[in-house]
Design an enzyme around this catalytic site. Structure first.
Site, short mmCIF file in Angstrom:
data_model
loop_
_atom_site.label_atom_id
_atom_site.label_comp_id
_atom_site.label_asym_id
_atom_site.label_seq_id
_atom_site.Cartn_x
_atom_site.Cartn_y
_atom_site.Cartn_z
N ASN A 8 -41.21 25.39 33.85
CA ASN A 8 -39.83 25.83 34.06
C ASN A 8 -39.21 24.92 35.13
O ASN A 8 -39.48 25.10 36.31
CB ASN A 8 -39.82 27.30 34.50
CG ASN A 8 -38.42 27.80 34.80
OD1 ASN A 8 -37.43 27.11 34.53
ND2 ASN A 8 -38.33 29.00 35.35
N LYS A 10 -36.21 24.74 36.00
CA LYS A 10 -35.06 25.37 36.67
C LYS A 10 -33.90 24.37 36.80
O LYS A 10 -33.70 23.55 35.91
CB LYS A 10 -35.49 25.95 38.03
CG LYS A 10 -36.67 26.90 37.89
CD LYS A 10 -36.90 27.74 39.11
CE LYS A 10 -38.13 28.63 38.88
NZ LYS A 10 -38.37 29.59 39.94
N HIS A 94 -35.66 35.98 32.89
CA HIS A 94 -36.19 35.47 34.16
C HIS A 94 -35.55 36.22 35.32
O HIS A 94 -34.36 36.54 35.29
CB HIS A 94 -35.91 33.96 34.29
CG HIS A 94 -36.70 33.34 35.40
ND1 HIS A 94 -36.32 33.47 36.72
CD2 HIS A 94 -37.86 32.64 35.42
CE1 HIS A 94 -37.22 32.86 37.48
NE2 HIS A 94 -38.17 32.34 36.71
N GLU A 96 -34.51 35.34 38.09
CA GLU A 96 -33.32 34.72 38.70
C GLU A 96 -32.07 35.05 37.89
O GLU A 96 -30.98 35.17 38.44
CB GLU A 96 -33.55 33.20 38.83
CG GLU A 96 -34.56 32.89 39.94
CD GLU A 96 -35.38 31.63 39.76
OE1 GLU A 96 -35.01 30.77 38.93
OE2 GLU A 96 -36.41 31.50 40.46
N GLU A 164 -44.16 37.67 36.01
CA GLU A 164 -43.79 36.93 37.22
C GLU A 164 -43.35 37.90 38.31
O GLU A 164 -42.18 38.32 38.33
CB GLU A 164 -42.63 35.98 36.91
CG GLU A 164 -42.96 34.94 35.85
CD GLU A 164 -42.10 33.70 35.99
OE1 GLU A 164 -42.66 32.60 36.10
OE2 GLU A 164 -40.86 33.82 36.02
N GLY A 170 -41.63 31.07 43.85
CA GLY A 170 -41.11 30.11 44.82
C GLY A 170 -41.45 30.42 46.27
O GLY A 170 -40.87 29.84 47.18
N SER A 208 -45.64 30.89 42.00
CA SER A 208 -46.43 30.04 42.90
C SER A 208 -47.78 29.66 42.30
O SER A 208 -48.80 29.57 43.00
CB SER A 208 -46.61 30.71 44.27
OG SER A 208 -45.35 30.89 44.89
P1 PGA Z 1 -42.66 28.92 40.89
O1 PGA Z 1 -41.66 29.50 39.77
O2 PGA Z 1 -43.88 28.40 40.18
O3 PGA Z 1 -41.90 27.86 41.59
O4 PGA Z 1 -43.00 30.09 41.79
C1 PGA Z 1 -42.12 30.15 38.62
C2 PGA Z 1 -40.96 30.65 37.80
O5 PGA Z 1 -40.00 31.19 38.36
O6 PGA Z 1 -40.97 30.52 36.55
#
Ligand code: PGA
Length: 249
Positions: A8, A10, A94, A96, A164, A170, A208
């Site tokens: 991903n 982003k 997701h 976000e 997640e 993150g 993460s």
């Molecule tokens: P990250 O993000 O690996 O940077 O924690 C994962 C995601 O949001 O898909």
């Protein structure tokens, strides 16, 4: 065939960075035809990435999509358009998007239905916040995110889940292997209740996920792979995670 690894990206990368990153991933991945992967680039690069990934073990996917074909929805890109440029997947739900763009169950349900009708595979993201975990609500939140949103007409063969935990995304703080296994096993049990062929549905861990914690997470029986954010922006770390999912990668 449950194993699956997804990147991903982003809202990252300039245009000049896209082809070199895909090429570096392909240089190794094309020797591993059994390894199923997906790259979710920013929409602007979707067509380019889909073209580069044709006839490889990797597929391209959109990070978001709007239900329908065409319409007066300034700024949106439809599921039909996404499928038409050769993408095979779309991310839905997701955290976000739920958090910053207010996407809630009925809208997510429409996206899932329409995406599948257009021939796309859906990677549906769920996960609890830290407050919810601390309040002991993890299971009820996960159950609700599944039962409230998944349409009755869902095509389970075009479907994967990414668990997640919001507190792990993150932050550099990943779920422990035990926490991940507990959540994944619970998710699979809810899928069974919903009449899904749960043993065939990939349930990926995200949050993460890094080269140094991937092995222990992937060793869990219900962790079928990962959705990788930060560590997918460098070929080396993404490939290192892949090498821990597939023996002999
Ligand atoms: P990250 O993000 O690996 O940077 O924690 C994962 C995601 O949001 O898909």
């Amino acid at each position: 065939m449950r194993k699956l690894l997804a990147a991903n990206w982003k809202m990252h990368l300039y245009p000049s960075q896209v082809a070199p990153l895909v090429q570096a991933i392909l240089a190794r991945w094309s020797r591993a035809p059994h390894a199923r992967g997906v790259i979710f680039p920013p929409m602007l690069y979707l067509r380019e990435v889909a073209d580069m990934l044709q006839n490889t073990p990797l597929a391209a996917g959109a990070q978001n999509g709007y239900p329908g074909e065409f319409g007066a929805y300034t700024g949106e890109v439809s599921m039909a358009q996404i499928a038409a440029v050769g993408a095979q997947w779309v991310l839905v739900g997701h955290s976000e998007r739920r958090q910053y763009f207010g996407e809630s169950a009925p809208f997510l349900r429409d996206k899932i239905t329409d995406a599948q009708n257009r021939g796309l595979q859906v990677m549906y993201c769920i996960g609890e916040t830290l407050t919810q975990r601390q309040a002991g609500e993890t299971f009820s939140v996960l159950r609700q995110q599944l039962t409230e949103t998944l349409p009755e007409t869902i095509n389970w063969s075009r479907f994967a889940i990414a668990y997640e935990p919001v507190w792990a995304i993150g932050t550099g703080i990943n779920a422990t292997p035990d926490q991940a296994q507990e959540a994944h096993a619970f998710i699979r049990s809810v899928l069974v209740e919903m009449g899904a062929p749960a043993q065939e549905i990939p349930i990926l861990y995200g949050g993460s996920l890094k080269p140094d914690n991937a092995k222990a997470l992937f060793a869990q029986p219900d962790v079928d792979g990962g959705l990788v954010g930060g560590a997918s922006l460098q070929a080396e770390s993404f490939l290192s995670i892949a090498a821990q999912l597939w023996e002999g990668f």
